[in-house]
Enzyme design. Structure first.
Site, short mmCIF file in Angstrom:
data_model
loop_
_atom_site.label_atom_id
_atom_site.label_comp_id
_atom_site.label_asym_id
_atom_site.label_seq_id
_atom_site.Cartn_x
_atom_site.Cartn_y
_atom_site.Cartn_z
N GLN A 9 43.71 -72.52 -71.26
CA GLN A 9 42.93 -72.09 -70.11
C GLN A 9 42.30 -70.73 -70.41
OE1 GLN A 9 45.04 -70.53 -66.70
NE2 GLN A 9 43.90 -71.85 -65.32
N SER A 65 41.33 -65.68 -67.31
CA SER A 65 41.55 -64.24 -67.08
C SER A 65 40.87 -63.39 -68.14
CB SER A 65 43.05 -63.93 -67.08
OG SER A 65 43.70 -64.56 -66.00
N SER A 83 47.38 -68.86 -72.82
CA SER A 83 48.59 -69.51 -73.33
C SER A 83 48.25 -70.58 -74.36
CB SER A 83 49.38 -70.14 -72.17
OG SER A 83 49.77 -69.16 -71.24
N GLU A 125 47.62 -76.24 -60.54
CA GLU A 125 48.61 -75.33 -61.09
C GLU A 125 49.65 -74.93 -60.05
OE1 GLU A 125 48.70 -71.17 -63.72
OE2 GLU A 125 46.84 -71.85 -62.81
N GLU A 152 50.46 -61.09 -54.29
CA GLU A 152 49.66 -60.41 -53.27
C GLU A 152 48.42 -61.23 -52.90
OE1 GLU A 152 52.22 -57.66 -55.47
OE2 GLU A 152 50.72 -59.13 -56.10
#
Length: 424
Positions: free
Chosen positions: A147, A150, A185, A268, A395
């Protein structure tokens, strides 16, 4: 100012479905079938407790398990039969995941990113050629995925990504990608990646994104493994320098990247509920661990209270999973509620594993090489922090739940409708 009680009465809550903890007769039959098949096939693929193997070996074992699942008809349960699946519903997939999680199988991010993230987005947003190209080979373990989401400046605020793609100037229609991804990952071992990039900086940041499938062997892609505190290097920095991607590898329409990302993250987060981090093994451990007064840790009132608290949280999570299972069985989309499963599981996992570390005392810090159970506990505790970040930080999920489930007012967003190029 109205009291909290009055405000609570006037807050419109989305009604949750009533819980059903029992399988229907058809679900019970499917569970029995799955349990019997796993009992006959899964033990041969299990990883021995406390044994850490090289990532290349784990990858090979992951592919072997995927092939076993596919040969047995247990891979891609919800995909159409024409694409290599069984054409079942989401509830059967949930049941099988629950049963499969009872075994220590080589199915980490190396395999689950493909089946749980890449294939759902390809099935929903891709075209027929892409579904034919990717779904069946992935289910068989012939293709594995990472993936590429990020970035150093785009973690919880994923839409802030700066990796960009522009059309090649040679008339081919290809895209040229430049940028950096991080926390990728298994990117150093996988065949393909799901990649989201910015293709239009002149529109608000959530709208200028486009989604691709990218061959990880494409020239210009460089992966640099990141050494983790656990000693492993599963994560990577991934650099993309003038990477050429054919337009045929674009998933969905230009500018549809954010919708594709939400499809990936939904899978996910729902998948988090299939994991297990039970309290019962800790109760057994407390009963075997001697205390300073010659009794066991389980004889200590404070320890029993902590274990009881952890068990209550575990049962609460299980009950909420039953709510979502009821929704899935009715064909409903849990939406932001899926984030509650991930939020509850991730926090509870870290708490339970931390309690286990306390029970082991100094042995948890420097485990005896022969004590595989404590070594596993130590590794899992270190890794538990990942779950509180991956798939949406705590958060972020709390904000989503507050705004989309509890209907509370959202935060004031000064950048919501501002073109991305003005935010630099």
């Amino acid at each position: 100012m109205p009291s909290l009680a009055r405000r609570a009465r006037h807050t419109r809550l989305k009604r949750l479905p009533e819980m059903d903890f029992n399988d229907t007769p058809a679900e019970a039959a499917f569970r029995a079938e799955a349990r019997a098949w796993l009992a006959a096939h899964a033990p041969a693929h299990e990883l021995a407790a406390g044994i850490k193997i090289p990532d290349t070996e784990e990858a090979a074992r992951g592919r072997a398990w995927m092939r076993e699942l596919c040969d047995g008809g247990w891979s891609g349960l919800t995909f159409p039969k024409a694409l290599g699946g069984r054409g079942l519903t989401g509830i059967e997939a949930v049941i099988f995941s629950e049963e499969e999680s009872r075994y220590q199988l080589p199915k980490g991010p190396f395999t689950t990113i493909g089946t749980g993230m890449a294939l759902p987005v390809i099935a929903k947003h891709g075209n027929d050629a892409q579904r034919a190209q990717f779904i069946e080979p992935t289910l068989k373990g012939d293709l594995t995925w990472c993936q590429l989401f990020s970035e150093p400046s785009a973690g919880s605020d994923l839409a802030n990504m700066r990796t960009k793609a522009v059309r090649a100037d040679d008339g081919s229609g290809d895209w040229i990608v430049n940028g950096q991804k991080v926390w990728s990952s298994w990117a150093h071992l996988t065949d393909w990646g799901i990649l989201v990039v910015r293709t239009d900086p002149t529109v608000p940041k959530h709208k200028g994104l486009t989604f691709f499938a990218v061959d990880m062997k494409t020239p210009g892609i460089e992966t640099r493994p990141i050494r983790q505190i656990s000693g492993m290097s599963e994560f990577n920095e991934t650099f993309l320098t003038d990477v050429r991607i054919p337009d045929a590898n674009r998933i969905g329409a230009i500018g549809e990247g954010w919708a594709c990302c939400m499809t990936v993250l939904m899978g996910e987060r729902l998948g988090s509920g299939a994991h297990r981090s039970g309290v019962e093994p800790l109760i057994d451990m407390a009963g075997r661990t001697p205390s300073d007064d010659g009794a066991t840790m389980l004889d200590d009132r404070a320890v029993r209270l902590a274990l009881a608290d952890a068990l209550a949280e575990e049962q609460g999570e299980r009950f909420f999973q039953a709510r979502l299972r009821t929704m899935v069985s009715k064909g409903e989309n849990p939406g932001a509620l899926a984030g509650m499963i991930k939020l509850a599981y991730a926090g509870r996992q870290q708490k339970v594993l931390g309690l286990g570390m306390e029970l082991r005392g100094l042995d948890a810090i420097a485990a005896d090489p022969a004590d595989s159970a404590t070594a596993d506990l130590q590794y899992d505790y270190i890794y538990s922090t990942v779950m509180r970040i991956a798939g949406g930080a705590d958060e972020v999920l709390r904000n989503q739940i507050a705004e989309r489930v509890l209907n509370m007012p959202g935060e004031v967003r000064m950048d919501k409708d501002v073109p991305f190029e003005q935010l630099k």
